[in-house]
Design a protein around this motif. Structure first.
Motif, mmCIF file in Angstrom:
data_model
loop_
_atom_site.group_PDB
_atom_site.id
_atom_site.type_symbol
_atom_site.label_atom_id
_atom_site.label_comp_id
_atom_site.label_asym_id
_atom_site.label_seq_id
_atom_site.Cartn_x
_atom_site.Cartn_y
_atom_site.Cartn_z
ATOM 1 N N ARG A 298 0.821 -1.223 0.000
ATOM 2 C CA ARG A 298 0.000 0.000 0.000
ATOM 3 C C ARG A 298 0.853 1.270 0.000
ATOM 4 O O ARG A 298 0.358 2.353 -0.336
ATOM 5 N N GLU A 299 2.114 1.131 0.381
ATOM 6 C CA GLU A 299 2.999 2.302 0.415
ATOM 7 C C GLU A 299 3.778 2.492 -0.884
ATOM 8 O O GLU A 299 4.602 3.404 -0.991
ATOM 9 N N ILE A 300 3.532 1.634 -1.863
ATOM 10 C CA ILE A 300 4.234 1.753 -3.142
ATOM 11 C C ILE A 300 3.396 2.606 -4.087
ATOM 12 O O ILE A 300 2.297 2.217 -4.497
ATOM 13 N N HIS A 301 3.913 3.784 -4.408
ATOM 14 C CA HIS A 301 3.257 4.720 -5.326
ATOM 15 C C HIS A 301 4.266 5.083 -6.417
ATOM 16 O O HIS A 301 4.940 6.123 -6.321
ATOM 17 N N PRO A 302 4.394 4.234 -7.442
ATOM 18 C CA PRO A 302 5.451 4.456 -8.440
ATOM 19 C C PRO A 302 5.344 5.808 -9.140
ATOM 20 O O PRO A 302 4.245 6.253 -9.494
ATOM 21 N N LYS A 303 6.493 6.431 -9.307
ATOM 22 C CA LYS A 303 6.569 7.731 -9.988
ATOM 23 C C LYS A 303 7.091 7.527 -11.401
ATOM 24 O O LYS A 303 7.622 6.473 -11.743
ATOM 25 N N GLN A 304 6.942 8.569 -12.207
ATOM 26 C CA GLN A 304 7.443 8.517 -13.575
ATOM 27 C C GLN A 304 8.927 8.152 -13.579
ATOM 28 O O GLN A 304 9.704 8.677 -12.780
#
Length: 286
Positions: free
Chosen positions: A124-130
């Protein structure tokens, strides 16, 4: 005291405990870490070799116990790691070569072993960026494959590894060995297939899966538009349909010759370096 390495009791700061007996309860606890159940119950795992211990401590991993053979006593780097272990409330053991051979199950063992707290990255803490690339592995079974993929992900500059379903343990002795220390640098998450599919729908990523039915040459895919998750299937059975249909692209690696497939770790390396080719240059290489 049994379980001392698990942090269940106070440690004498500055104290080095000398151990020569294989029957010592602390040694028995450490040896038990070759079993997945013991690693999960204690929340700890074993890493062999001074380099790995230094890497882990420098990267902020919590060391519970430092074990070194008498032959390593007095070496400056070993002494430094012992000091850091004690400073963080850990236990330092000076042991005979017989004991360290027994711990590592090697005839010519490394002279230093560290017991560290396991660390998982919550999905849930993985928010991939560009510009980020993650690799997801469905039911990876072989410790050597998993360790090599973690090491390759590190080398390619990937952001982390997501283990999907029942997989081999990234903190097993064999996997940690195969990572060559990269297990301390690469975040590892775990998820059921359902959790992974749910996460994918809200993560803003493009999932590129390798699949025998893949109709797209992996080199023709646009890896620049969105953060990428490379999804790889199990060594024997490949990717199941319920995961394959969630992919944004099904890719194949063209092959010639008599071999009908690539080793999972090799295929993962091919995919990772292609996905990150536009982000890698020799100028930035270390």
């Amino acid at each position: 005291m049994s379980h001392e390495h698990r942090g269940h009791g106070p440690h004498k700061v500055g104290h080095v405990k000398e151990v020569t007996s294989l029957a010592n309860p602390i040694i028995k606890d450490i040896k038990a870490l070759t079993n997945k159940k013991s690693r999960e119950e204690s929340g700890t795992f074993m890493a062999e070799g001074l380099k790995l211990v230094i890497d882990a401590i420098e990267l902020g991993w919590t060391i519970r116990t430092l074990v070194y053979a008498k032959a390593a006593k007095g070496k400056p780097l070993v002494e430094q790691m012992a000091t850091k272990t004690v400073a963080s409330g850990g236990l330092v053991l000076e042991v005979s070569e017989k004991v360290i051979s027994s711990i590592t199950r090697r005839d010519n063992p490394q002279m230093v072993v560290g017991i560290f707290e396991s660390r998982w990255k919550p999905l849930r803490e993985i928010h991939p960026k560009q510009g980020e690339t993650w690799i997801a592995l469905d039911r990876v079974r072989d410790p050597g494959n998993l360790g090599t993929i973690i090491r390759t992900a590190d080398a390619a500059g990937a952001s982390g590894v997501i283990l999907v379903g029942e997989t081999t343990d990234p903190f097993s002795l064999e996997t940690v060995r195969a990572t060559m220390g990269s297990v301390f640098a690469v975040p590892v998450a775990r998820a059921t297939p359902e959790e992974f599919i749910s996460w994918k729908k809200h993560a803003g990523v493009s999932v590129v899966a390798t699949h025998l039915a893949g109709s797209v040459d992996y080199r023709t895919i646009d890896y620049k538009k969105r953060p990428i998750v490379i999804l790889m299937g199990n060594e024997q059975s490949g990717l199941p349909e319920h995961l394959a249909k969630e992919a944004d692209a099904l890719a194949r690696i063209p092959q010639q010759g008599r071999a009908d497939s690539l080793n999972l770790a090799v295929a993962s390396a091919v995919m990772l370096f292609e996905a990150r080719r536009h982000l890698l240059s020799l100028d930035e290489a270390k």
